[in-house]
Design a protein around this motif. Structure first.
Motif, PDB file in Angstrom:
ATOM      1  N   SER A 596      25.887  13.860  24.450  1.00  0.00           N
ATOM      2  CA  SER A 596      25.562  13.009  25.188  1.00  0.00           C
ATOM      3  C   SER A 596      23.964  12.573  24.750  1.00  0.00           C
ATOM      4  O   SER A 596      23.033  12.605  26.107  1.00  0.00           O
ATOM      5  CB  SER A 596      25.856  13.488  26.950  1.00  0.00           C
ATOM      6  N   ALA A 597      23.519  13.037  23.647  1.00  0.00           N
ATOM      7  CA  ALA A 597      22.072  12.656  23.270  1.00  0.00           C
ATOM      8  C   ALA A 597      21.065  11.320  24.055  1.00  0.00           C
ATOM      9  O   ALA A 597      20.397  11.079  24.264  1.00  0.00           O
ATOM     10  CB  ALA A 597      21.721  13.035  21.377  1.00  0.00           C
ATOM     11  N   ILE A 598      21.910  10.201  23.352  1.00  0.00           N
ATOM     12  CA  ILE A 598      21.800   9.553  24.062  1.00  0.00           C
ATOM     13  C   ILE A 598      21.413   9.098  25.709  1.00  0.00           C
ATOM     14  O   ILE A 598      20.179   8.124  26.105  1.00  0.00           O
ATOM     15  CB  ILE A 598      22.471   7.778  23.471  1.00  0.00           C
ATOM     16  N   TYR A 599      22.252   9.639  26.872  1.00  0.00           N
ATOM     17  CA  TYR A 599      22.127   9.929  27.431  1.00  0.00           C
ATOM     18  C   TYR A 599      21.070  10.200  28.299  1.00  0.00           C
ATOM     19  O   TYR A 599      20.890   9.414  29.027  1.00  0.00           O
ATOM     20  CB  TYR A 599      23.879   9.862  28.148  1.00  0.00           C
ATOM     21  N   ARG A 600      20.855  11.475  27.657  1.00  0.00           N
ATOM     22  CA  ARG A 600      19.878  12.101  28.231  1.00  0.00           C
ATOM     23  C   ARG A 600      18.710  11.366  28.051  1.00  0.00           C
ATOM     24  O   ARG A 600      17.828  11.211  28.631  1.00  0.00           O
ATOM     25  CB  ARG A 600      19.468  13.693  27.621  1.00  0.00           C
TER      26      ARG A 600
END
Length: 1523
Positions: A596-600
């Motif tokens: 979920s790096a891109i989501y963060r």
């Protein structure tokens, strides 16, 4: 009580008599002096009008025809010579006919000459001899002396006609002498120009110069006689006027004028003469602005309250205030462009230079014509002209017009001509705003000074033969910063914020509904899709910005163009980036092993962006932050951020309010939204929790569609067959059938019946699904039946968000969910509460007027009167001790209130709303007598004496109980007390010796009985009817004119009264005063008692009449007045006395103002033919008015001395009655006469207020009785009060085509002239056109003229200012206002339409309203004061009644709320009062671009608000309006 009616309106009656005489003379071919007015005099063509001597010479020739035909012939020949020199070829319109007629007149005069040849060389000698003869015959040396003696003695107050006769005779004689002298001098120059001066004997020359000085007051002037001091106008003697005039004097820093520069002998050269010489302004423009500047400075000086001085000087503060107000827009313009004003430091500018700058600016403004609509262009001109520059002077004296204004006008006119009467696209031509916006940037300095006429700005467009016009070619200047394209894309572009809110709200609520209302990770992730939606919609907005600016890229500032493309680039990149980031985040979230790096990152980016947006949005809505950013406007970063947020324009800056007003506005909006949500909940919820629904009410129309949508989306393997769009059997649109079934099925699913009848519900659902299955248009298998889903959701989308007034909304939820309905209901309640807070409607019937009348004088003194406190307190202390102070204070208040109240009642009678008897009951005594009580109007005391008599006669109670019963009715108590005291006052005054002793003895015994509480024992109260009858008989005699028979009858009545009182009423013990009673009895027996009476006069006679009325009026006056309109007016006026309004200032310190009425060709005054003309139903206007106003018709007949049953034809025998009839009918229609009468009440009110203030200050008129002073009678005769009113009030009616109407001899022109004769303060402005020859062709010249009535009953031209061309380039009404606004005066201007009226009682409150400009209404002072309107035609028909109620319920109520608390009220109607200086320096009081500014008044409100103005609304004053 007929004392007031006998003396009322002496001035108006005499003046009306004079007007009627003038009209009769006009019909007979005579002027006001009996001189021939027909023939050639008065018919000078417009092309010869520039030479004003021609008409005056011909009038003088007509006058002296009988005295010396030869001299009359000389004058006519000289007039012909002048006309020949002006137009030798007779090419002007009407010139040939005029010359032919004049030559015919000359030939007739020659034919009547004595036998013998004419030696024309003797003409000069004849003129000289006749000049001497004319002076001796008319005793010219004593005319002025006699007039001044009559004026200074004050006896003219009783004989206005004598004063007017002497004044007009003097003016006529000296006017004729002036013409004879002028012609003589001109003939001398023709004979021998070198020796002209020596041909006139020195003695005669001195006499002619002296006579010319005597005729100086004949020179036309508007308000202040500056070029010609007037001996009849006191305005020039006011200290503030003298101080303002002295401030215009030449100062040593100015270069000297040439010796041949013409300056009137009555004054010295001033700084306006210098500006006139240097820049070549027009002479009349200079004269007009000289008076304008003096008027502004004088009124500002008077508001400072500076004590009078022998040699008054203009205070520095007065100059500073006018300077800052007049040049405020110029200063802001310089600051906006970051340029230095013409002064380096404001503190270093001297008072003289400030006055010079003020004068220069207004001279530019006065000559600018249509360029006045370009306020920043005027700033540009002033900026260059005020600096050292080359002179604009040329030989023709109008060089500023030709060299500066004309080039601008020509290009504006060319663009206006190119708009194809408004049908051309707005993008193809420049309007006024486009020209003005060019001066909002430093590029305007490319025009240089003098004008660089090869600049693209001055390039004229090239018209096309097609309907669609081209904007020009080559270097032609296009739009400046805004282009208006006619396209439906404006539905999104103009309301993009609303669309963004609706779409994002719908998207968010739909996501929540599809997730079952749960806020879990999945729902939050989907809600975050609002970020891409927001940016995509902003991207669409930026695309439309580019499209909408098409056509102005070449002329718009590069900074503005770069901003548009920067925003496009930013939102393009941002929307693509955010969309891709969100898609990547969704893909990443779908993977089970995702970190979920891109989501963060997405959440971080969206959070930062949303946080910055929210922070700046909140920050810019806080007034303190606004001020902070404005102070930091020079910082590049702050300026860049503000620039990116919104394009920086000259207008629209500083659009914020103070914190309290901001919170009120937000609270009001929040209240409407909360009410809307509550109604939504009540409409869509049955068993849901209210608290949860309050936040998620919007999803409940959405939630029922979630499950059907999922079912439709998941349907597959469906075979579709095509059907007709319209069913063949029912002929009903299939789409409507689908939507109705859907709406029915969804409502059924939510109902209790659905839950109980599951089988029926399943059947209906199957039917609807089966019905839909036959339409492939709505059910497409390979896209998850998307169109079917769209059809399912269309009603909800249209109902909730897109079409708030749609068919679905109307049927389903119009009463509960329409936010506009909620707004109306909430603000109706809010408006009601505001009205209750302002005490509106507290007095709503005659009963309340009766109950509260005692409070009226005190309330009036508090708000509408400016008393002399020292004088009042001294007056009280002289007459009372401590316990009587309150009574005497009430008496003083009543005495100050009564003149105003009586004038109101008098005007009601003059307007025929009440009868003579009602007027008698309503009039209030002046309370100037020695009685220690307040005398109230008779309508409060009527029949009270008889009621008190009955109570006393039937009473078996004690004295205290009897008095307590009488005192329950306050006015009954007042009636008893007044009768008791007034009988004593009258009897003491008319009796002598023993008679007076008898009165004193009786009253002492009665007073003793009262103090001993033995009144019931000592007085036979059941015999009071005998006393009343005897007193009534006596008063009936005394109220009439004294005659020997009445003297005897009065003596007999007093003797009868003595006998009744002595033998029937009094039961006291006579032994205590035995000697006195014996003396009285002996005198009675011998006949000495009451043998001679002093007949009452003046004030005492008024008391007699009042007592007689008190004792004879047996009917109650509870329904007086009977006329409903009179009731309404009195109710509103008395109610307004208790409302919150600013304290009035003395008239000499009040804000000066003008009233401005545009007129074109509407009805001025009904003619007799129009009144009698029948329509197709056989009904005439007169008959109709008689039927709808029957009581007013009877009152009218009584006023003119006719029987109420008189037939109409009887009135036609009298010219004066015909004129009265025409006015009576016109005052009940939508006519200019009604408007003029109503607006002139302002002057009447100011005159009365000035007069009574001077009386209170001890500055009384000589020759006027004390009774007249107290009553306020004679106020119209005072020169000082008239002058003071003229200094504070100006009325200009701008009759656009009045000149054309005069030339065509239209009846409207004659009626307008009649109105000017009736109203000496009325000024008429109009546009005149003159045909001149230019290069062998007839050329039309346009002039803006101001006229007034002269002593001959004709128009006297005051100013004539040449225009650069036809002033009508845009909308007619604002152009009409613009040309004439230069003739208005004062700090405020009230715009009144021709369908409006005013009343005297409302005019009394104008001083209070104008003080609102100085009141605290927010961080910005008011610039427009809104005024309440009342529709006076409500009784005409049911439709008119509806319009009247609509005006009160919606318009007035809505304006009240828009002003407070929303503070978004714009200029609504024409009763509003403008800050005149604010608006004339910012483009005027209206906008005039063709088609664009159709509603010119609302655009004036927009302009005022955008330029940091403030618009308020006030309801303690009202103006009448016709609908």
């Amino acid at each position: 009580m007929f004392y007031f009616r006998e003396k009322m309106s002496r001035v108006e009656e005499l003046w009306d008599r004079l007007v009627r005489a003038a009209l009769r003379s006009e019909r007979a071919g005579l002027d006001a002096f009996g001189r021939p007015a027909g023939g050639i005099a008065g018919n000078v063509p417009s092309s010869l009008a520039n030479n004003r001597d021609i008409d005056a010479i011909l009038r003088a020739a007509d006058e002296i025809q009988d005295e010396d035909p030869n001299v009359s012939r000389i004058l006519c020949e000289h007039a012909y010579s002048l006309a020949q020199n002006l137009d030798p070829n007779s090419e002007g319109r009407g010139v040939l006919q005029f010359k032919t007629g004049l030559m015919s007149v000359i030939k007739q005069k020659l034919a009547k000459r004595e036998v013998g040849s004419i030696d024309r060389s003797l003409d000069i000698a004849r003129l000289q001899e006749f000049y001497k003869h004319y002076r001796e015959k008319h005793n010219a040396d004593k005319l002025l002396e006699e007039e001044m003696k009559l004026r200074e003695s004050g006896v003219f107050s009783g004989n206005l006609g004598e004063l007017e006769r002497k004044t007009m005779k003097r003016k006529r004689v000296f006017a004729t002498l002036k013409i004879l002298g002028t012609v003589l001098e001109q003939l001398m120059e023709e004979v021998s120009p070198e020796d002209a001066a020596s041909l006139i004997p020195n003695e005669l020359k001195k006499v002619m110069e002296s006579d010319a000085a005597m005729s100086e007051d004949l020179i036309a002037y508007n308000i202040i006689p500056l070029d010609a001091p007037s001996i009849t106008n006191a305005i020039g003697s006011f200290p503030e006027v003298r101080a303002a005039v002295s401030a215009l004097k030449y100062f040593r820093d100015l270069p000297k004028l040439p010796g041949d520069f013409p300056v009137p002998a009555s004054r010295t050269a001033d700084m306006l003469d210098f500006l006139h010489y240097v820049f070549g302004f027009q002479k009349d423009n200079v004269s007009n602005q000289r008076e304008h500047v003096v008027h502004l400075l004088a009124n500002e000086q008077s508001r400072l309250g500076i004590p009078e001085d022998i040699d008054p000087k203009l205070d520095e503060a007065a100059v500073q205030n006018v300077f800052l107000k007049s040049l405020e827009n110029y200063t802001k313009w310089c600051n906006y462009l970051c340029i230095q004003p013409v002064w380096s430091s404001l503190e270093a500018v001297s008072k003289e230079k400030k006055v010079l700058f003020i004068s220069l600016y207004f001279l530019i403004w006065g000559e600018a014509s249509n360029v006045r609509f370009l306020p920043e262009c005027l700033c540009y001109i002033f900026h260059h002209v005020a600096q050292p520059a080359n002179s604009c002077k040329s030989e023709n004296g109008v060089s500023f017009l030709d060299q500066v204004i004309a080039p601008l006008y020509e290009v504006i006119a060319a663009e206006a001509k190119n708009n194809n009467n408004g049908r051309a696209p707005h993008s193809s031509w420049r309007n006024y705003d486009d020209f003005n916006e060019f001066f909002w940037s430093l590029h305007c300095f490319d025009l240089r000074w003098p004008w660089h006429k090869n600049s693209p700005f001055f390039m004229k467009p090239q018209p096309s033969l097609k309907v669609l016009l081209k904007s020009g070619h080559g270097k032609h200047q296009g739009k400046t910063s805004f282009v208006e394209h006619r396209t439906f894309l404006h539905l999104y572009h103009s309301f993009h914020r609303l669309w963004i809110f609706l779409v994002m709200m719908f998207q968010g609520l739909t996501i929540i509904a599809f997730n079952g209302g749960d806020f879990n990770r999945k729902s939050i992730r989907e809600v975050l899709s609002l970020g891409p939606t927001f940016l995509v919609m902003k991207f669409l907005e930026s695309v439309l910005d580019i499209l909408m600016m098409y056509g102005a890229y070449s002329t718009t500032r590069p900074v503005a163009v770069s901003r548009i493309f920067l925003r496009f680039l930013w939102f393009s990149c941002a929307s693509v980036f955010i969309c891709l980031l969100y898609v990547k985040a969704l893909i990443e979230e779908s993977k089970q092993s995702s970190t979920s790096a891109i989501y963060r990152v997405y959440i971080f980016v969206i959070g930062i962006y949303a946080g910055v947006q929210i922070f700046f949005s909140l920050l810019m809505r806080i007034p303190a932050c606004h001020r902070l950013t404005n102070s930091c406007d020079r910082w590049p970063l702050i300026r860049f951020l503000k620039w990116m947020h919104q394009e920086r324009h000259y207008v629209g800056r500083g659009m914020y309010e103070r914190m309290t007003d901001f919170l009120k506005e937000q609270l009001s909006s929040f209240l409407v939204l909360i009410a809307h949500k509550i109604c939504t909940i009540l409409a869509s919820c049955s068993r849901l929790q209210i608290f949860v629904c309050l936040f998620y009410a919007g999803k409940y129309p959405i939630k029922p569609l979630v499950e059907p949508t999922r079912i439709i989306v998941n349907m597959d393997n469906i075979k579709y067959s095509w059907h007709d769009f319209v069913s063949k059997s029912k002929q009903v649109p299939t789409v409507i059938v689908i939507l109705v079934i859907l709406a029915f099925s969804e409502n059924m699913k939510r109902s209790k019946w659905t839950r109980e009848k599951k089988e029926e519900t399943a059947f209906l659902t199957a039917v609807s699904d089966r019905f839909l299955s036959g339409f492939p248009l709505f059910c497409v298998a390979d896209n998850h039946n998307a169109l079917t889903v769209a059809c399912l959701w269309a009603p909800v989308i249209a109902n909730e968000h897109i079409l708030p007034y749609s068919f679905f909304h109307m049927i389903v939820e119009i009463y509960l969910l329409d936010i506009h309905i909620i707004y109306t209901v909430i603000y109706a309640v809010c408006g009601f509460l505001l009205g209750a807070k302002d005490r509106l409607g507290e007095i709503r019937s005659l009963e309340y007027i009766h109950k509260l009348f005692e409070e009226f004088p005190r309330a009036f003194m508090k708000n509408l009167y400016v008393p002399s406190r020292k004088r009042t307190l001294h007056h009280i202390s002289d007459q009372t001790n401590g316990e009587g102070t309150q009574i005497m204070q009430n008496k003083v208040d009543a005495s100050r209130f009564s003149p105003f109240w009586n004038r109101i009642i008098h005007n009601l009678r003059q307007e025929d709303y009440i009868t003579n008897f009602e007027m008698e009951l309503l009039l209030m005594p002046n309370n100037s007598s020695s009685l220690t009580l307040v005398q109230w109007p008779l309508f409060l005391l009527a029949s009270k004496i008889f009621l008190a008599k009955d109570i006393a006669a039937e009473s078996r109670d004690s004295q205290d109980e009897l008095w307590e019963r009488i005192s329950r009715d306050e006015y009954m108590k007042y009636a008893v007390e007044e009768c008791f005291h007034i009988i004593r006052l009258i009897l003491t005054a008319i009796l002598e010796d023993e008679g007076r002793t008898w009165v004193e003895r009786v009253y002492e015994d009665i007073q003793m009985s009262i103090s001993q509480k033995s009144i019931l024992v000592n007085i036979q109260l059941n015999k009071l009817s005998l006393v009343i009858s005897r007193v009534t008989a006596l008063m009936g005699m005394l109220k009439e004119v004294e005659t020997p028979e009445r003297q005897k009858g009065a003596v007999k009545a007093v003797q009868d009264l003595y006998d009744v009182v002595r033998h029937d009423v009094l039961s006291i013990n006579l032994s205590k005063n035995y000697d006195t009673w014996v003396l009285l009895s002996q005198a009675r027996i011998e006949g000495r008692l009451f043998s001679k009476l002093k007949w009452p006069k003046d004030a005492l006679r008024a008391q007699v009449k009042r007592l007689y009325s008190l004792l004879t009026i047996k009917d109650s006056a509870a329904n007086i007045p009977k006329n409903l309109e009179a009731r309404r007016r009195l109710e509103f006026f008395t109610n307004s006395l208790f409302m919150d309004m600013p304290q009035a200032k003395p008239v000499h310190q009040m804000v000066s103002f003008s009233v401005f009425t545009p007129y074109y060709s509407e009805i001025v005054l009904y003619s007799l033919a129009e009144l009698l003309k029948k329509n197709e139903d056989g009904i005439s206007i007169l008959f109709y008015l008689q039927k709808i106003f029957p009581d007013e018709w009877k009152n009218f007949l009584a006023r003119i001395g006719r029987d109420e049953n008189a037939i109409d034809t009887e009135l036609f025998d009298s010219p004066s009655d015909i004129l009265e009839l025409r006015f009576w009918a016109s005052y009940r229609g939508q006519t200019l006469a009604r408007t003029v009468r109503g607006m002139m009440y302002y002057r009447q009110a100011l005159m009365l207020q000035t007069y009574l203030e001077r009386v209170a200050a001890g500055d009384m008129e000589q020759g006027i009785s004390s009774g007249e002073l107290i009553d306020g009678q004679g106020f119209e005769l005072s020169p000082e009060t008239r002058a003071q009113a003229d200094l504070k009030f100006t009325y200009v009616v701008t009759c656009q085509i009045y000149g054309k109407q005069k030339e065509e001899q239209k009846p409207e022109a004659a009626d307008i002239s009649l109105l000017m004769q009736q109203n000496e303060a009325l000024r008429v402005a109009y546009i005149d056109f003159v045909e001149t020859l230019k290069d062998g062709k007839v050329h039309m010249e346009y002039y803006s003229k101001l006229v007034k009535a002269d002593i001959n009953g004709k128009d006297k031209e005051i100013y004539s200012i040449k225009l650069p061309g036809d002033p009508k380039l845009g909308e007619g009404k604002p152009e009409n206002q613009n040309h004439a606004i230069i003739f208005t005066r004062g700090n405020a201007v009230q715009t009144i339409d021709m369908n409006q009226d005013n009343y005297f009682e409302e005019a009394l409150k104008m001083r209070n309203l104008l003080e609102e400009f100085s009141r605290d209404h927010g961080i910005r002072p008011p610039t427009i004061l809104g005024v309440r309107e009342h529709v006076f035609t409500g009784s005409v028909s049911s439709l008119a009644s509806f319009m009247s109620n609509q005006e009160t319920s919606f318009v007035t109520l809505g304006q009240r709320v828009l002003a407070t608390p929303l503070k978004v009220r714009m200029h609504y109607g024409h009763p509003d009062v403008f800050d005149r200086v604010f608006h004339i320096t910012r483009g005027g009081i209206s906008k005039a671009s063709r088609v664009i500014n159709i509603s010119e008044d609302i655009y004036a409100g927009f302009n005022s608000t955008l330029r940091q103005g403030n618009i308020t609304h006030h309801e303690y004053i009202q103006v009448e309006c016709h609908k």
